[in-house]
Design a protein around this motif. Structure first.
Motif, PDB file in Angstrom:
ATOM      1  N   ASN A 406       5.193 -26.388  40.068  1.00  0.00           N
ATOM      2  CA  ASN A 406       5.950 -27.572  39.676  1.00  0.00           C
ATOM      3  C   ASN A 406       7.018 -27.237  38.637  1.00  0.00           C
ATOM      4  OD1 ASN A 406       5.329 -30.209  40.890  1.00  0.00           O
ATOM      5  ND2 ASN A 406       3.227 -29.729  40.353  1.00  0.00           N
ATOM      6  N   THR A 407       6.664 -26.451  37.638  1.00  0.00           N
ATOM      7  CA  THR A 407       7.611 -26.111  36.580  1.00  0.00           C
ATOM      8  C   THR A 407       8.597 -25.049  37.047  1.00  0.00           C
ATOM      9  OG1 THR A 407       5.904 -26.576  34.923  1.00  0.00           O
ATOM     10  CG2 THR A 407       7.833 -25.339  34.199  1.00  0.00           C
ATOM     11  N   HIS A 408       8.067 -23.953  37.546  1.00  0.00           N
ATOM     12  CA  HIS A 408       8.879 -22.797  37.895  1.00  0.00           C
ATOM     13  C   HIS A 408       9.775 -23.082  39.097  1.00  0.00           C
ATOM     14  CE1 HIS A 408       9.477 -18.513  37.156  1.00  0.00           C
ATOM     15  NE2 HIS A 408       9.505 -18.308  38.463  1.00  0.00           N
ATOM     16  N   GLY A 409       9.202 -23.768  40.097  1.00  0.00           N
ATOM     17  CA  GLY A 409       9.942 -24.015  41.317  1.00  0.00           C
ATOM     18  C   GLY A 409      10.730 -25.306  41.300  1.00  0.00           C
ATOM     19  N   MET A 410      10.060 -26.410  40.959  1.00  0.00           N
ATOM     20  CA  MET A 410      10.730 -27.709  41.045  1.00  0.00           C
ATOM     21  C   MET A 410      11.616 -27.977  39.829  1.00  0.00           C
ATOM     22  SD  MET A 410       9.014 -31.419  41.774  1.00  0.00           S
ATOM     23  CE  MET A 410      10.012 -32.801  42.312  1.00  0.00           C
ATOM     24  N   VAL A 411      11.080 -27.759  38.632  1.00  0.00           N
ATOM     25  CA  VAL A 411      11.841 -28.057  37.416  1.00  0.00           C
ATOM     26  C   VAL A 411      12.960 -27.051  37.193  1.00  0.00           C
ATOM     27  CG1 VAL A 411      11.684 -28.131  34.895  1.00  0.00           C
ATOM     28  CG2 VAL A 411       9.952 -29.284  36.279  1.00  0.00           C
ATOM     29  N   LEU A 412      12.652 -25.762  37.267  1.00  0.00           N
ATOM     30  CA  LEU A 412      13.612 -24.720  36.896  1.00  0.00           C
ATOM     31  C   LEU A 412      14.318 -24.068  38.081  1.00  0.00           C
ATOM     32  CD1 LEU A 412      11.545 -22.920  34.106  1.00  0.00           C
ATOM     33  CD2 LEU A 412      13.304 -24.677  33.822  1.00  0.00           C
ATOM     34  N   HIS A 413      13.805 -24.294  39.298  1.00  0.00           N
ATOM     35  CA  HIS A 413      14.378 -23.647  40.488  1.00  0.00           C
ATOM     36  C   HIS A 413      14.427 -22.129  40.298  1.00  0.00           C
ATOM     37  CE1 HIS A 413      16.248 -24.577  44.354  1.00  0.00           C
ATOM     38  NE2 HIS A 413      17.133 -23.621  44.157  1.00  0.00           N
ATOM     39  N   ALA A 414      13.513 -21.613  39.483  1.00  0.00           N
ATOM     40  CA  ALA A 414      13.518 -20.176  39.178  1.00  0.00           C
ATOM     41  C   ALA A 414      13.075 -19.347  40.360  1.00  0.00           C
ATOM     42  CB  ALA A 414      12.612 -19.907  37.967  1.00  0.00           C
ATOM     43  N   ASP A 415      12.413 -19.980  41.336  1.00  0.00           N
ATOM     44  CA  ASP A 415      11.975 -19.252  42.524  1.00  0.00           C
ATOM     45  C   ASP A 415      13.080 -19.121  43.562  1.00  0.00           C
ATOM     46  OD1 ASP A 415      12.146 -21.801  43.563  1.00  0.00           O
ATOM     47  OD2 ASP A 415      10.043 -21.954  44.130  1.00  0.00           O
ATOM     48  N   GLY A 416      14.281 -19.588  43.245  1.00  0.00           N
ATOM     49  CA  GLY A 416      15.418 -19.433  44.133  1.00  0.00           C
ATOM     50  C   GLY A 416      15.414 -20.343  45.345  1.00  0.00           C
ATOM     51  N   GLY A 417      14.528 -21.323  45.353  1.00  0.00           N
ATOM     52  CA  GLY A 417      14.522 -22.281  46.453  1.00  0.00           C
ATOM     53  C   GLY A 417      13.340 -22.174  47.379  1.00  0.00           C
ATOM     54  N   MET A 418      12.309 -21.398  47.008  1.00  0.00           N
ATOM     55  CA  MET A 418      11.120 -21.332  47.850  1.00  0.00           C
ATOM     56  C   MET A 418      10.447 -22.691  47.944  1.00  0.00           C
ATOM     57  SD  MET A 418       7.572 -19.136  47.411  1.00  0.00           S
ATOM     58  CE  MET A 418       8.266 -17.582  47.948  1.00  0.00           C
ATOM     59  N   LEU A 419      10.278 -23.362  46.817  1.00  0.00           N
ATOM     60  CA  LEU A 419       9.540 -24.626  46.800  1.00  0.00           C
ATOM     61  C   LEU A 419      10.417 -25.818  47.167  1.00  0.00           C
ATOM     62  CD1 LEU A 419       6.801 -25.758  44.441  1.00  0.00           C
ATOM     63  CD2 LEU A 419       8.833 -27.185  44.552  1.00  0.00           C
ATOM     64  N   GLY A 420      11.645 -25.850  46.654  1.00  0.00           N
ATOM     65  CA  GLY A 420      12.517 -27.005  46.876  1.00  0.00           C
ATOM     66  C   GLY A 420      13.914 -26.579  47.260  1.00  0.00           C
ATOM     67  N   SER A 421      14.651 -27.476  47.874  1.00  0.00           N
ATOM     68  CA  SER A 421      15.952 -27.112  48.444  1.00  0.00           C
ATOM     69  C   SER A 421      17.073 -27.078  47.428  1.00  0.00           C
ATOM     70  CB  SER A 421      16.305 -28.086  49.575  1.00  0.00           C
ATOM     71  OG  SER A 421      16.412 -29.411  49.077  1.00  0.00           O
ATOM     72  N   LYS A 422      16.902 -27.727  46.265  1.00  0.00           N
ATOM     73  CA  LYS A 422      17.975 -27.760  45.269  1.00  0.00           C
ATOM     74  C   LYS A 422      17.375 -27.910  43.878  1.00  0.00           C
ATOM     75  CE  LYS A 422      20.221 -31.638  44.429  1.00  0.00           C
ATOM     76  NZ  LYS A 422      19.547 -32.156  43.196  1.00  0.00           N
ATOM     77  N   PRO A 423      18.109 -27.457  42.855  1.00  0.00           N
ATOM     78  CA  PRO A 423      17.636 -27.706  41.487  1.00  0.00           C
ATOM     79  C   PRO A 423      17.815 -29.173  41.120  1.00  0.00           C
ATOM     80  CG  PRO A 423      19.761 -26.591  41.464  1.00  0.00           C
ATOM     81  CD  PRO A 423      19.323 -26.636  42.894  1.00  0.00           C
ATOM     82  N   TYR A 424      16.901 -29.689  40.319  1.00  0.00           N
ATOM     83  CA  TYR A 424      16.986 -31.077  39.879  1.00  0.00           C
ATOM     84  C   TYR A 424      17.818 -31.160  38.605  1.00  0.00           C
ATOM     85  CZ  TYR A 424      13.853 -32.928  43.402  1.00  0.00           C
ATOM     86  OH  TYR A 424      13.312 -33.331  44.599  1.00  0.00           O
ATOM     87  N   ALA A 425      19.080 -30.760  38.736  1.00  0.00           N
ATOM     88  CA  ALA A 425      20.018 -30.856  37.624  1.00  0.00           C
ATOM     89  C   ALA A 425      20.656 -32.239  37.635  1.00  0.00           C
ATOM     90  CB  ALA A 425      21.092 -29.778  37.751  1.00  0.00           C
TER      91      ALA A 425
END
Length: 507
Positions: A406-425
């Motif tokens: 949730n933090t690394h993937g969804m919040v920070l998009h640090a996984d480069g998009g594995m978890l979600g399609s875009k950063p929540y900026a």
């Protein structure tokens, strides 16, 4: 034949796989409070108290049914402070024929477990955690061969597989989700249900005294502890939510309001994540409320999606991608996490409100975590490792399997998009639309540069500008880049200077 059965502090379920064939006459249930788990990040005191109190209540319930429980307290004599050390001591005490455990929620703990058989000289059986609706093996099968993971695809598969909110082969109501209906700000005059919580009993009071003595310097207030610590109390809280909160949960699940930490949220995630409730029984209770006319479809579906969709999905991602997942850093973010995350001292009212609430309650709802503390960390380029540690430490429901993705993937998009399609900026406009935080802030949310301009605004454009090469071709972000491109050079330069000046003062 004696079996030593280890139950961890987030496995407080009488039907957990390690206890399903418990022989009360021959077996020993081992439960241990260990310093390693209480200190590997500086956990909120309420989180520590929740887990220890719930463990002690669970042990007492097992003893009441006639089970032999070997319970090692945090301040117990000879406590080695680690799972491995305590299992080793227990094996020497009880001389079991084998050790049975349920797979843990953290990769590092599982690595320790896998080494126990050789280290202890006794067979160790690690059983699947069947509390989840999607096993690790089932998620791996779903993920195999996919170039891209998306929660929505997974969620639809889970709906079909379980039959939850289905009308034959079609989704109930003709749509898979009703998220567009669930983004309303809180209207003036609408009040949320009161939440008094659970009054601490003798066991909890004893734990609170221990935690106050040992963890006095940790971030967070211990006063006002009110989490449920037994299965019965957790069900009472779930029933309260279904009766008083579920009806409006859908409409206002993304809303934020000053002085309203809970609004229409269920508050059961800590109880759910330590095993006092099972996800299926929570989902079935909410679905039944919808089918009985007690809640609209958008509320029931929105809530069920958080559990059947996101909760199961992030667990699958965690076990699929670890251990390398935690080391990813797609944006090369390396700024130290600002002190305001620990002190709450900032003129940005939204951050002060959410950090202050987190200090008091060890709780913030998903939008506060994602779009306030999370979005700010993303925009300033905070080091993912430090951000992950903060989220894991300060929230009572945070365990690595659910927190890290949730933090690394969804919040920070640090996984480069594995978890979600875009950063929540997002700029400050989102916070202003979904809350009343901005009205009492010294910063002007309508200004992007100049004196007292909202920092979120310039930081948002700076983030987009810095990462244009990675993000510009993202179809969900193309429109905002077209807006940035329409700004003249002087306008862009002024915005970037505003952001850089703020970051200098932040440091």
């Amino acid at each position: 034949m004696t079996v030593l059965r280890l139950v961890l502090g987030d496995q407080l379920d009488r039907n957990i796989s390690s206890l399903t064939d418990l022989d009360r006459d021959a077996d020993v249930v081992l439960m241990v409070e260990v310093t390693d788990e209480a200190t590997y990040v500086p956990h909120h005191p309420k989180k520590i108290a929740l887990i220890l109190s719930a463990m002690r209540h669970f042990a007492a319930a097992l003893e009441e049914e006639g089970a032999r429980v070997d319970y090692v307290r945090l301040d117990g004599r000879g406590n080695t402070g680690s799972f491995t050390g305590e299992v080793d001591r227990a094996v020497k005490r009880h001389k079991p024929d084998r050790v049975v455990v349920t797979e843990p929620g953290e990769w590092r703990v599982e690595q320790d477990m896998k080494a126990w058989e050789e280290a202890l000289g006794v067979p160790v059986e690690i059983r699947p955690d069947d509390r989840f609706l999607c096993s690790r093996a089932e998620f791996a099968a779903w993920a195999e061969g996919r170039k891209m993971f998306r929660m929505e695809h997974f969620y639809r598969e889970m709906r079909k597989r379980t039959g939850i909110l289905m009308d034959g082969d079609e989704p109930e109501g003709g749509a898979w989700n009703f998220d567009k209906e669930n983004r309303k700000p809180l209207p003036k005059g609408l009040t949320a249900p009161e939440f008094d919580g659970v009054e601490p009993d003798a066991i909890t009071s004893e734990v609170l005294a221990l935690v106050a003595e040992r963890f006095a310097d940790n971030f967070g207030d211990l006063d006002g502890f009110r989490f449920p610590v037994t299965r019965e109390q957790a069900f009472d809280l779930l029933d309260r939510f279904v009766a008083q909160g579920l009806e409006r949960f859908g409409d206002y699940q993304d809303a934020m309001a000053l002085g309203e930490p809970f609004l229409f949220h269920s508050l059961i995630s800590p109880a759910l994540n330590i095993g006092l409730l099972r996800p299926r029984e929570v989902i079935e209770r909410v679905e039944a409320a919808y089918r009985d006319g007690g809640a609209p479809l958008n509320a029931a579906e929105g809530y069920i999606r958080q559990i059947l969709g996101w909760r199961e999905y992030v667990r699958g991602i965690y076990w699929h991608a670890m251990p390398d997942y935690a080391q990813t850093n797609a944006f090369g973010a390396d700024r130290p996490l600002p002190a305001l995350y620990w002190t709450g001292e900032t003129d940005m009212r939204c951050l002060a409100e959410v950090v202050g609430q987190t200090r008091r309650e060890a709780y913030a709802h998903h939008i506060q975590r994602l779009m306030v503390t999370g979005c700010f960390a993303l925009l300033i380029g905070a080091d993912p490792a430090e951000v992950n540690e903060w989220y894991l430490a300060v929230y009572a429901d945070a365990f690595e399997w659910v927190q890290l993705p949730n933090t690394h993937g969804m919040v920070l998009h640090a996984d480069g998009g594995m978890l979600g399609s875009k950063p929540y900026a997002a700029s400050g406009k989102y916070i202003d639309r979904m809350s009343d935080y901005c009205g009492n802030c010294r910063f002007d949310v309508k200004k992007t540069d100049g004196e007292n301009a909202c920092p979120f605004n310039a930081l948002y454009w700076r983030f987009l500008d810095r990462h244009a090469e990675r993000l510009r071709d993202n179809r969900r972000m193309s429109m905002i880049y077209r807006t940035w491109d329409r700004f003249d050079d002087d306008r862009r330069a002024a915005i970037l200077k505003q952001a850089d000046t703020f970051l200098e003062t932040l440091s």
